[in-house]
Design an enzyme around this catalytic site. Structure first.
Site, PDB file in Angstrom:
ATOM      1  CB  SER A 255     100.140  45.783 -29.176  1.00 46.59           C
ATOM      2  OG  SER A 255     101.265  46.650 -29.105  1.00 46.59           O
ATOM      3  CG  ASP A 256     104.576  40.731 -28.228  1.00 44.21           C
ATOM      4  OD1 ASP A 256     105.499  41.481 -27.828  1.00 44.21           O
ATOM      5  OD2 ASP A 256     104.666  39.492 -28.221  1.00 44.21           O
ATOM      6  CD1 TRP A 257     108.378  47.038 -27.957  1.00 45.87           C
ATOM      7  CD2 TRP A 257     106.651  46.186 -26.837  1.00 45.87           C
ATOM      8  NE1 TRP A 257     108.202  47.779 -26.803  1.00 45.87           N
ATOM      9  CE2 TRP A 257     107.155  47.282 -26.105  1.00 45.87           C
ATOM     10  CE3 TRP A 257     105.536  45.514 -26.334  1.00 45.87           C
ATOM     11  CZ2 TRP A 257     106.592  47.706 -24.894  1.00 45.87           C
ATOM     12  CZ3 TRP A 257     104.975  45.922 -25.133  1.00 45.87           C
ATOM     13  CH2 TRP A 257     105.503  47.002 -24.432  1.00 45.87           C
TER      14      TRP A 257
END
Length: 728
Positions: A255-257
């Site tokens: 995932s992106d943060w």
């Protein structure tokens, strides 16, 4: 450190199979999986700190450590806070931004970039490099365009593969991002992108597909935005159907943060590793929130209640184990290196090769430092550091050579160099805890700054204005889009005033985006220098003084006005809760060709200090069969007086198609280095695949029989020859 030291690949039969590197990878994965508890499996799927995820200490399986970013290794932060860790040995080499790399139009430079940054990541004991980025340049206002590789899917595809391959030779996973349709920063966490299937498959997905199928990338990062109503970090269509099923991706989806929003969707829709979430009402700065992540205790409880199946869990864990065996537990990987002379030389070489000479009337460039007695440099970007700021790609470098420093180093004592600031930005000296150490405070008014620059310009033999954009909010910066297409801080006024008093003016633009140039008819020379990293000043001086002959080509179109860009002409940027890509496949030069709009500077444009002729364009046959190939050749000759490189570009146009198609599309390029008077023949192989379009009614790629044209030239608007052929 278990996987870093290791046993040197021993075949000791006393080792458990998962630790025995002589055994097949999949056998080792199954053995490790069989030994893990339910809790250990779930613990591998989410962060345990800002940039790491848990291993299995009981089994000697190490943690996974990630790092930003695409053009340098991020300085260390605290375990579960964004504050700097305060290390003194985490300064990196800043390589040029990916727009500059793409502008080299040279896969060899991409390989050099990947090798070098991979070595720095390995030395810093990182397992996953969060890059490269290949989101398509849809609008000049996207604040994060500087991290990507331009507007064309073929160019991006060709350039991303060597980067990935060379990074991963260091036992470090490249993580290509942001999958997919993350083409703006405005409302990036929530905007739902509406795009037709043709544009999705023809424009926005090819570079990701190449990263997987040709580059063999080990990790893919989901994007923040939505597609078809689902966030892209847990999106059934993108992750399960396209990435894992259709493309056969065997790596991890990260995932992106902060890009995860729902446990059930994260479990079922293809996410493997969750980072950066702030769940259960916790704030962004909260510590020890990791057990509350969507793929942490909430997932574990679902499994215990029988609401999630074991097979899906095991697939995720297999992927994480595969990543671990390829990286952290790979005892055969090299040791890497950091801030080596070779890395600085690579950064300088890539930067010099990526700079694009947009205009050079009267041969203002290159400058002769022996003949130029008084050289004036104007502009804040001549002295401002650009490696600090801009979002997650902000870096801490050992030293950044500014443009003025590079110029001063390059000239001899016979050339007097003076500097005037010209304009003032909203400069800060700190980003994310990293300090530049620069004091850019200024007491003079804007009018006084211009007057002082003009006074100095009157007596100068030549003037170099170094401006453009910077990494501040509202410019080339993550989390925000640009406020306008024009140059900020009144730079147009400065340039126009300088042009009035000195005809020997060169404008150097430091940016990751196109900008408006209302003064273009009054300025004889313009050079796009990009954000060029640690060696910015030296690389720029190389080009300005002719030590390097510029050979960069634009990886995206510069429109005259913002309204001539397709996303803005169609009225859908930035949208609201949704954004409709009404322009479909007509992005960048495809739009300009279709509407016969003359750009300010075209895709593929770039001049040299020498001249080239491209001619004798021929095909080895007049027709192409469904399973055949056709060879297109062209001769390129250096007709000038110094060695240089030309990028010969092949475009294909479909003369008769059931569905609307662009006038032409890039399908090949080759960079050719030639001495004066030298000629080389460039050859391109055309297959039916290069003639295909995505038929959204059939959900398949189709190459329709009929007439096609192969165009060969030096830019999308500079075609030097063409040849017609048919597909049978």
């Amino acid at each position: 450190m278990t996987g870093c030291a290791g046993n040197g690949g021993s075949t000791d039969n006393n080792l458990p199979p998962y630790q025995n590197e002589s055994l097949p990878l999949e056998e080792r994965i199954e053995d490790a999986l069989s030994r893990m508890t339910l809790e250990e499996k779930v613990a591998m799927l989410h962060a345990q700190s800002k940039f790491s995820s848990a291993g299995v200490p009981r089994l000697g399986i190490p943690e996974i450590w990630c790092t930003d970013g695409p053009h340098g290794i991020r300085p260390e932060v605290l375990w579960d806070e964004w504050n700097q860790a305060g290390w003194t040995n985490d300064s990196c080499t800043a390589f040029p931004a990916l727009t500059c790399l793409a502008a080299t139009w040279n896969p060899e430079m991409s390989a050099l970039f990947g090798k070098s940054i991979g070595e720095e990541a390995r030395y810093r004991e990182k397992d996953v490099l969060l890059g490269p980025g290949v989101n398509i340049y849809r609008t000049p206002l996207n604040g994060r365009n500087f991290e990507y590789m331009g507007e064309d899917p073929y160019l991006s595809s060709r350039m991303v593969v060597p980067y990935i391959q060379q990074v991963q030779k260091n036992g470090v996973a490249a993580c290509v991002k942001h999958f997919a349709l993350n083409n703006q920063e405005t409302n990036r966490q929530s905007v739902d992108v509406v795009v037709d299937d043709r544009a999705l498959h023809e424009i926005y997905l090819p570079a990701f597909k190449a990263a997987v199928e040709q580059g063999g990338v080990w990790a893919v990062m989901g994007s923040y935005n939505k597609y078809k109503g689902q966030h892209c970090c847990h999106n059934q269509y993108l992750l399960n159907d396209i990435l894992k099923r259709d493309w056969g991706f065997d790596g991890v989806v990260i995932s992106d943060w902060g890009g995860v929003h729902d446990t059930k969707q994260a479990v079922e829709n293809g996410l493997d590793m969750e980072f950066g979430s702030w769940t259960n009402g916790l704030t962004w700065g909260a510590s020890n929130a990791y057990d509350n992540y969507y793929l942490a205790h909430p997932y574990l409880e679902m499994l215990k209640r029988g609401e999630a199946d074991q097979a899906t869990l095991d697939d995720k864990v297999r992927r994480v184990l595969r990543l671990n065996f390829r990286t952290a537990m790979n005892t055969h990987k090299p040791f890497g290196s950091l801030n080596s002379p070779e890395h600085l030389a690579a950064a300088r070489r890539i930067a010099g090769e990526g700079m694009v000479l947009l205009k050079n009337d009267g041969k203002v460039l290159p400058l002769d430092p022996t003949a130029t007695k008084r050289l004036l440099v104007v502009g804040e970007n001549a002295v401002r550091m650009m490696t600090v700021g801009g979002g997650s790609s902000s870096l801490k470098v050992r030293h950044e050579c500014t443009p003025l420093e590079g110029i001063l180093t390059a000239v001899g004592p016979e050339c007097e160099v003076s500097f005037e600031r010209g304009y003032v930005s909203d400069a800060t000296d700190t980003y994310d805890g990293v300090k530049t150490g620069q004091d850019l405070s200024e007491t003079r008014s804007a009018e006084r700054l211009i007057a002082d620059a003009v006074k100095a310009a009157r007596s100068a033999d030549a003037v170099i204005f170094i401006g453009g954009l910077n990494k501040n909010w509202g410019q080339d910066c993550e989390s925000t889009d640009r406020a306008s297409y024009g140059l900020p801080y009144g730079q147009d006024r400065v340039i126009e005033a300088l042009a009035e008093v000195n005809p020997h003016l060169a404008v150097v633009l430091v940016s990751g985006n196109a900008v408006a140039m209302p003064w273009i008819d009054r300025v004889p020379a313009v050079l796009e220098a990009w954000f060029s990293g640690s060696e910015t000043g030296n690389a720029l001086a190389d080009v300005l003084f002719g030590r390097v002959n510029p050979s960069g080509k634009l990886p995206f179109t510069f429109p005259v006005r913002l309204e001539e860009n397709a996303a803005h002409a169609m009225g859908e940027f930035p949208g609201g809760d949704t954004v409709h890509y009404n322009e479909g496949i007509f992005v960048g030069y495809r739009w300009h060709d279709a509407k016969a709009i003359r750009p300010l500077f075209a895709f593929g444009h770039g001049l040299s200090y020498t001249t080239f002729e491209i001619g004798n364009v021929k095909a080895d046959r007049t027709s192409l069969t469904a399973n055949g190939t056709l060879r297109v050749t062209a001769d390129v000759t250096n007709t000038g007086d110094r060695a240089g490189a030309e990028v010969v570009q092949l475009y294909i146009g479909d003369a008769e198609s059931t569905l609307p198609r662009p006038v032409k599309e890039l399908k090949g390029f080759e960079k050719v280095m030639l001495d004066p008077g030298q000629t080389r023949t460039v050859e391109f192989t055309v297959t039916p695949e290069a003639l295909s379009y995505y038929d959204d009614t059939k959900h398949a790629w189709t190459a329709e029989p009929g007439r096609f044209t192969a165009y060969v030239g030096a830019a999308s608007d500079d075609i030097r020859g063409q040849v017609d052929f048919t597909l049978e």
